[in-house]
Design a protein around this motif. Sequence first.
Motif, PDB file in Angstrom:
ATOM      1  N   LEU A  25       0.896  -1.207  -0.125  1.00  0.00           N
ATOM      2  CA  LEU A  25      -0.198   0.003   0.027  1.00  0.00           C
ATOM      3  C   LEU A  25       0.783   1.283  -0.033  1.00  0.00           C
ATOM      4  N   PHE A  26       2.042   1.346   0.844  1.00  0.00           N
ATOM      5  CA  PHE A  26       2.767   2.622   0.976  1.00  0.00           C
ATOM      6  C   PHE A  26       4.137   2.433   0.688  1.00  0.00           C
TER       7      PHE A  26
ATOM      8  N   GLU B 117      -8.029   6.774   3.405  1.00  0.00           N
ATOM      9  CA  GLU B 117      -9.335   6.582   2.632  1.00  0.00           C
ATOM     10  C   GLU B 117      -8.878   5.486   1.588  1.00  0.00           C
ATOM     11  N   SER B 118      -7.941   6.225   0.750  1.00  0.00           N
ATOM     12  CA  SER B 118      -7.862   5.378  -0.602  1.00  0.00           C
ATOM     13  C   SER B 118      -7.248   3.960  -0.232  1.00  0.00           C
ATOM     14  N   ALA B 119      -6.418   3.697   0.742  1.00  0.00           N
ATOM     15  CA  ALA B 119      -5.716   2.485   1.119  1.00  0.00           C
ATOM     16  C   ALA B 119      -6.953   1.530   1.638  1.00  0.00           C
ATOM     17  N   ILE B 120      -7.778   2.069   2.551  1.00  0.00           N
ATOM     18  CA  ILE B 120      -9.044   1.345   3.116  1.00  0.00           C
ATOM     19  C   ILE B 120      -9.853   0.753   1.959  1.00  0.00           C
ATOM     20  N   SER B 121     -10.083   1.687   0.887  1.00  0.00           N
ATOM     21  CA  SER B 121     -11.101   1.329  -0.056  1.00  0.00           C
ATOM     22  C   SER B 121     -10.651   0.241  -1.004  1.00  0.00           C
ATOM     23  N   VAL B 122      -9.161  -0.234  -1.014  1.00  0.00           N
ATOM     24  CA  VAL B 122      -8.931  -1.342  -2.022  1.00  0.00           C
ATOM     25  C   VAL B 122      -8.531  -2.580  -0.971  1.00  0.00           C
TER      26      VAL B 122
ATOM     27  N   PRO C  46      -1.975 -11.650   9.356  1.00  0.00           N
ATOM     28  CA  PRO C  46      -1.956 -10.509   8.469  1.00  0.00           C
ATOM     29  C   PRO C  46      -2.983 -10.609   7.321  1.00  0.00           C
ATOM     30  N   THR C  47      -3.945 -10.275   7.400  1.00  0.00           N
ATOM     31  CA  THR C  47      -5.133 -10.389   6.532  1.00  0.00           C
ATOM     32  C   THR C  47      -5.432  -9.029   6.102  1.00  0.00           C
ATOM     33  N   GLU C  48      -6.009  -8.761   4.919  1.00  0.00           N
ATOM     34  CA  GLU C  48      -6.287  -7.395   4.384  1.00  0.00           C
ATOM     35  C   GLU C  48      -7.350  -6.874   5.314  1.00  0.00           C
ATOM     36  N   GLY C  49      -8.152  -7.702   5.721  1.00  0.00           N
ATOM     37  CA  GLY C  49      -9.372  -7.197   6.777  1.00  0.00           C
ATOM     38  C   GLY C  49      -8.370  -6.576   8.025  1.00  0.00           C
ATOM     39  N   ASN C  50      -7.619  -7.302   8.370  1.00  0.00           N
ATOM     40  CA  ASN C  50      -7.011  -6.768   9.836  1.00  0.00           C
ATOM     41  C   ASN C  50      -6.327  -5.309   9.772  1.00  0.00           C
TER      42      ASN C  50
ATOM     43  N   LEU D 168      -7.028  -1.742  11.173  1.00  0.00           N
ATOM     44  CA  LEU D 168      -6.147  -0.754  11.821  1.00  0.00           C
ATOM     45  C   LEU D 168      -5.993   0.646  11.023  1.00  0.00           C
ATOM     46  N   LEU D 169      -6.481   0.797   9.990  1.00  0.00           N
ATOM     47  CA  LEU D 169      -6.324   1.789   8.971  1.00  0.00           C
ATOM     48  C   LEU D 169      -7.569   2.620   9.376  1.00  0.00           C
ATOM     49  N   ARG D 170      -8.601   2.119   9.538  1.00  0.00           N
ATOM     50  CA  ARG D 170      -9.729   2.684  10.070  1.00  0.00           C
ATOM     51  C   ARG D 170      -9.640   3.161  11.310  1.00  0.00           C
ATOM     52  N   LYS D 171      -9.284   2.681  12.278  1.00  0.00           N
ATOM     53  CA  LYS D 171      -8.641   3.128  13.463  1.00  0.00           C
ATOM     54  C   LYS D 171      -7.726   4.475  13.520  1.00  0.00           C
ATOM     55  N   MET D 172      -7.035   4.345  12.741  1.00  0.00           N
ATOM     56  CA  MET D 172      -6.159   5.521  12.251  1.00  0.00           C
ATOM     57  C   MET D 172      -7.009   6.655  11.710  1.00  0.00           C
TER      58      MET D 172
END
Length: 104
Positions: A38-39, A60-65, A77-81, A85-89
């Motif tokens: 992602l980054f 927001e962009s990272a979460i969307s994919v 290490p799943t995309e959902g996990n 984390l990114l939603r919390k951030m």
Amino acid sequence: MSYDIRLEDDNGNDVYDEGWYPYELNATYNYYPILSKLFGEKSIRVFYGMGCEKSIPILESAISVLGDDETPDKYQPTEGNVKWLLRKMLGYAKEQPNAIWVGD
């Protein structure tokens, strides 16, 4: 190994929520493969030193994919996990747009 991520003000002081708890997260290093896709190589560290307001569209962009395969075991290490984390951030960033991301 993990990443300790928190918010500071522009004077280097921790930022606290209304309940007097610091805005901080701990993310397992197991997420590195997904975060680096992602980054880039810096992974989650790309946010360190970045203002929260600037981070909002990036998060927001990272979460969307990312997928929705969140598990109760946050070490997996799943995309959902990672999305969790990114939603919390993202929530922290929206609550404290003038704060700065710091970590490790």
